[in-house]
Scaffold this active site. Structure first.
Site, PDB file in Angstrom:
ATOM      1  N   LYS B  50      38.549  40.940  33.725  1.00  0.00           N
ATOM      2  CA  LYS B  50      39.496  39.872  33.356  1.00  0.00           C
ATOM      3  C   LYS B  50      40.538  40.449  32.404  1.00  0.00           C
ATOM      4  O   LYS B  50      40.216  41.228  31.511  1.00  0.00           O
ATOM      5  CB  LYS B  50      38.736  38.740  32.664  1.00  0.00           C
ATOM      6  CG  LYS B  50      39.575  37.505  32.387  1.00  0.00           C
ATOM      7  CD  LYS B  50      38.749  36.444  31.645  1.00  0.00           C
ATOM      8  CE  LYS B  50      39.503  35.129  31.516  1.00  0.00           C
ATOM      9  NZ  LYS B  50      38.723  34.110  30.785  1.00  0.00           N
ATOM     10  N   SER B 125      38.949  29.756  33.427  1.00  0.00           N
ATOM     11  CA  SER B 125      40.116  30.614  33.391  1.00  0.00           C
ATOM     12  C   SER B 125      39.892  31.968  34.052  1.00  0.00           C
ATOM     13  O   SER B 125      40.853  32.629  34.449  1.00  0.00           O
ATOM     14  CB  SER B 125      40.531  30.828  31.939  1.00  0.00           C
ATOM     15  OG  SER B 125      39.557  31.584  31.250  1.00  0.00           O
ATOM     16  N   SER B 149      34.666  29.021  31.325  1.00  0.00           N
ATOM     17  CA  SER B 149      35.584  29.878  32.077  1.00  0.00           C
ATOM     18  C   SER B 149      34.915  30.915  32.973  1.00  0.00           C
ATOM     19  O   SER B 149      35.591  31.570  33.763  1.00  0.00           O
ATOM     20  CB  SER B 149      36.546  30.593  31.128  1.00  0.00           C
ATOM     21  OG  SER B 149      37.531  29.696  30.679  1.00  0.00           O
TER      22      SER B 149
END
Ligand SMILES: [Zn+2]
Lengths: 436, 442
Positions: B50, B125, B149
């Site tokens: 990420k 996210s 997330s």
């Protein structure tokens, strides 16, 4: 004018540590190349985290003990928010409602008492420099540990302030908390200054903050200037404005830096990256013995144990290196007494630079050069014994104190120009010496 | 594609061919913000990261324009650990800006698509990391979980998503959204791979004062596993989620797992608490993005203008919204009413869980109230926040939680969330392996 000063101090102290407050960068930043002592943490790079420096906290707690503060076993760090380019994270890690130390006081020479409000830990900012139309930032100082000490508004005169600052500097040096060199920014003073009518007991309803004044001399001048300025405003029936002022060296006057009509809102909240600091009582206790090194305690020892004069004590207390050297010489000396060593060191700068051996040789030579004739010395000793028969008898009966007394009498008669060691040998009849 | 599958399928010689395939196929999915150009020098298992996690020498944007040009000079601790232990970074994945969002629609760059249905969001996210695993680009990936997330996109994409206990994995080098909530976690296709990556990245880090080593005691095999279901937990969930949840209970019961009903906490209130505390920390953590030191900067006449222009132009609307809310909640006069009160309630949630875990091994809830939604379908921030109702609450207590795909006949995956007590991560994974077997999802 019948006015008096009311002054509270905020003192920032850079403690002696190996590394910065929250990262492992070296704390040896003085005169270093800009931005050479930086890392992700003290540059505030995304993702970098702070880890508190144990030694810095220890230094703060020592200072707390020096002033008899209460040590908070349960403390924490907080974030203090404001925007400025020298503050890379947009907040400063500081302490808000649970500082390491609260309360405490110091009694100044002359008996005046200054109360300590709190002592907390925080991190320093970087430094801006303006070159032509550009502003450059050096983050070497960013994240350096800073101890902030806040006093109650107990100072009523410049003299109080002077005595306190001197004493504070001595404490910091003797406890090895900080070198407290103002020129290097290791000790920075801010003063909250207001003025009131003599006899008034309530605190004034305003205060002027004197900030960014890098020398103690200028701080005193600035306060003196403020006393006059504020007294005049009060005299005209007005109240001076709540503001921050600096010192203009060229004009010899303070100038407005920033008005403070409303209280700043720093949006403090507990620093989530650092768990609360829980200090063990036993650990805190182990730091308490630092008070043995307080200048006031050392003064007493020099006076009571070694019998030094006020002047000698002052010289040693103000020169830590010399004091240390003095104690080393005492340890090494066998026959020369501490008072003689002190006297020589204090009165002769040259003697301070000598090695121990050279120093003792010097002392010996100086003495023997005065009375070289052993027979002359014997005659003096005989006279002393005749005059002090009782002490001599006591000595022969094994009373060691009596011999010190006799030596003292010989010294008195020779005006200190005898070698104490030789005198003892003669009285004791050692090394082939005898009274006859 | 599991780690095992990858190792069987690709040799060192055809690693760049693999890279070319990923690059080609990702044109449809948009999971990567950055893909390496050449893998010939890489050894081991590829992992997608990420873009919230700092990678030395590789642009790290946190999905924001303000960091479009930011190249970290250092690696996050988790990256160092992975690279020393047989993994290599293949690329950086898309995400909602500064991890604020549940769909990747808040990414300043583009929206990632759900590999199960390209018209749907992958969740967020960490949507890019979830999609990359779900699409078979990588066997494993890292995400970060502040309020769901990792678990929510895992649920939407039909894979395993694990959020460890707060502090079990170092946050050093992980761009902060809400520091007392953020946690790095793992996406994978099974528990075995999840555990392999987790074991590599976890542990105390000298650079993260909040990190710690997990206790290693195991759950005895002879113990009957007891799972608590909070009362009325299915209130308001979609039909698909309800059926998947009930089917899961049935399967697990068949395999000797015991279920008991436990008290529920006030989820609405917990969500409110979360949306006070997180923005408060956001307002502080995002202050460093000021255009002075790194990232984007707008030219200006003076300092205030520099800050204002830079932040106005390069921060998206959700970071701005939370910065404003957080600044307000921390302001003098409001801090007692909002920030401090929320912290008191946070403690109540912790106490609630402590009590529940005295009598059960795990708590089971849906991961999300619905399956993945259409790109562009959710209009208001509040709607989006409500979708996090099951995942935010565990973060108030810093608990480990995992989303495991339920066995469903529907086309769209449904994730079931299992929550364990603080620092019981290893036990959670151990029991999850058993649950995985029961569900025979794979
Ligand atoms: Zn540093």
């Amino acid at each position: 004018m019948n006015y008096e000063l009311v002054i509270g101090l905020e003192v920032h102290i850079q403690p002696n540590t190996k590394s910065k407050m929250f990262c492992s960068c070296s704390a040896d930043i003085f005169a270093a190349k800009p931005n050479s002592h930086t890392c992700p943490t003290c540059l505030g790079l995304p993702g970098a985290l702070p880890v508190p420096n144990k030694m810095a906290i220890e230094q703060l707690i020592k200072l707390g003990f020096a002033f008899g503060c209460n040590i908070n076993l349960n403390s924490k760090f907080d974030r203090k928010h404001y925007y400025y380019p020298d503050l890379p994270k947009g907040y400063q890690i500081s302490q808000y409602d649970k500082p390491f130390c609260v309360g405490g006081k110091v009694v100044l020479e002359g008996g005046k008492e200054i109360r300590i409000t709190r002592i907390h830990m925080e991190e320093d900012t970087g430094k801006l420099s303006h070159v032509e139309n550009k502003t450059l930032v050096d983050y070497n100082r960013s994240g350096m540990p800073l101890i902030e000490l806040v006093t109650e508004p107990d100072f009523k005169s410049l003299q109080d302030l002077d005595i306190f600052t001197r004493e504070l500097r001595l404490i910091l040096r003797h406890l090895n908390i900080s070198d407290a060199d103002m020129e290097k920014g290791q000790l920075r003073l801010e003063a909250n200054v207001s003025v009131r009518k003599i006899g008034e007991v309530n605190l004034p309803n305003y205060k002027v903050e004197l900030k960014n004044i890098n020398s103690f001399k200028f701080m005193l001048k600035a306060i003196e200037f403020e006393f006059k300025r504020q007294s005049e405003i009060l005299e005209s029936g007005k109240t001076p404005a709540q503001e921050t002022r600096g010192w203009n060296e060229n004009k010899n006057e303070t100038f407005l830096q920033r008005t403070k009509e409303t209280a700043d809102d720093y949006r403090y909240f507990p620093e989530p990256d650092i768990p609360p600091i829980l200090l063990k009582q036993s650990y805190v206790d182990s730091l308490a013995k630092c008070v043995d090194d307080l200048p006031i305690i050392k003064r007493e020892r020099l006076k009571n144990e070694l019998g030094l004069s006020e002047h000698e004590i002052n010289v040693f207390i103000n020169d830590l290196g010399l004091l240390k050297h003095f104690y080393e010489l005492i340890k090494l000396s066998e026959i020369v007494n501490a008072k003689d060593i002190a006297k020589k060191l204090v009165n002769s700068k040259e003697s301070q630079k000598l090695s121990a051996q050279e120093f003792f040789d010097l002392l010996k030579n100086e003495k023997s050069s005065v009375i070289t004739n052993i027979d002359e010395l014997k005659e003096i000793i005989k006279t002393v014994i005749t005059e002090n028969q009782k002490a001599y008898e006591d000595f022969k009966n094994g009373n060691e104190n009596s011999i010190q007394f006799l030596v003292g009498q010989v010294m008195k008669k020779t005006k200190g120009k005898a070698d104490a060691g030789v005198v003892i040998n003669i009285i004791k009849g050692l090394n082939g010496n005898s009274l006859n | 594609m599991t780690i095992n599958d990858f190792e069987k399928k690709y040799n060192k010689e055809d690693i760049n061919e693999y890279l070319a395939q990923v690059k080609e196929q990702d044109k449809k999915i948009n999971s990567f913000l950055y893909l390496k150009k050449d893998l010939s020098k890489e050894i081991g298992v590829p992992i997608a990261i990420k873009d919230m996690i700092s990678t030395k020498g590789i642009v790290t944007t946190a999905g924001s324009k303000i960091l479009e040009n930011y190249i970290p000079p250092y690696n996050a601790t988790v990256i160092d650990k992975l690279e020393r232990n047989g993994y290599f970074v293949i690329g950086k994945t898309n995400m909602d800006e500064f991890a604020m969002g549940s769909s990747t629609e808040n990414s300043a760059y583009f929206t990632t698509k759900n590999p199960k249905d390209l018209s749907l969001v992958p969740g967020g996210s960490s949507g890019g990391s979830a999609a990359a695993v779900s699409a078979g680009f990588v066997p494993v990936s890292l995400g970060t979980d502040t309020g769901g997330s990792i678990r929510q996109p895992a649920s939407f994409c039909g894979i395993v998503g694990f959020c460890p206990s707060y502090g079990a994995v170092s946050r050093y080098g992980v761009i902060a959204m809400a520091s007392s909530f953020d946690q790095v976690g793992v996406f994978a296709n099974n528990i075995k791979d999840t555990k392999a990556v987790f074991d590599t990245i976890r542990g105390k880090d000298e650079k993260d004062a909040t990190s710690f080593d997990l206790p290693s005691e195991k759950v005895s095999e002879s113990n009957i596993i007891k799972i608590g279901i909070p009362e009325n937990i299915l209130e308001g969930v979609s039909k698909e989620v309800k059926i998947a949840f009930e089917n899961t209970v049935t399967s697990l019961k068949k395999n000797g797992i015991e279920f008991v009903q436990v008290a529920n906490t006030n989820l609405q209130q917990a969500l409110a608490v979360y949306y006070i505390l997180v923005p408060s920390e956001v307002s502080s953590n995002l202050a460093r993005f000021d255009g002075v030191k790194y990232g984007k900067r707008e030219n200006a006449e003076d300092l205030i203008e520099l800050y204002t222009k830079t932040r106005t132009k390069y921060l998206g609307s959700e970071p701005k919204r939370r910065t404003i809310i957080g600044t307000y909640a921390l302001s003098a006069g409001y801090s007692d009413k909002y920030y401090k009160k929320a912290n008191i309630l946070r403690q109540q949630v912790k106490d609630y869980y402590t009590k529940i875990f005295e009598s059960v091994d795990l708590i089971m809830t849906p991961t999300t109230p619905t399956t993945a939604f259409k790109i562009g379908a959710v209009q208001t921030p509040i709607e989006l926040y409500l979708g996090d109702i099951y995942t935010t609450v565990t973060k108030l207590a810093g608990l480990p939680a995992i989303s495991i795909p339920a066995n469903t006949n529907d086309k769209l995956p449904v994730g079931i969330q299992f929550i364990a007590g603080h620092k019981k991560d290893l036990q959670l994974l151990q029991i999850s392996e058993k649950i995985e077997q029961c569900l025979q999802t794979y």
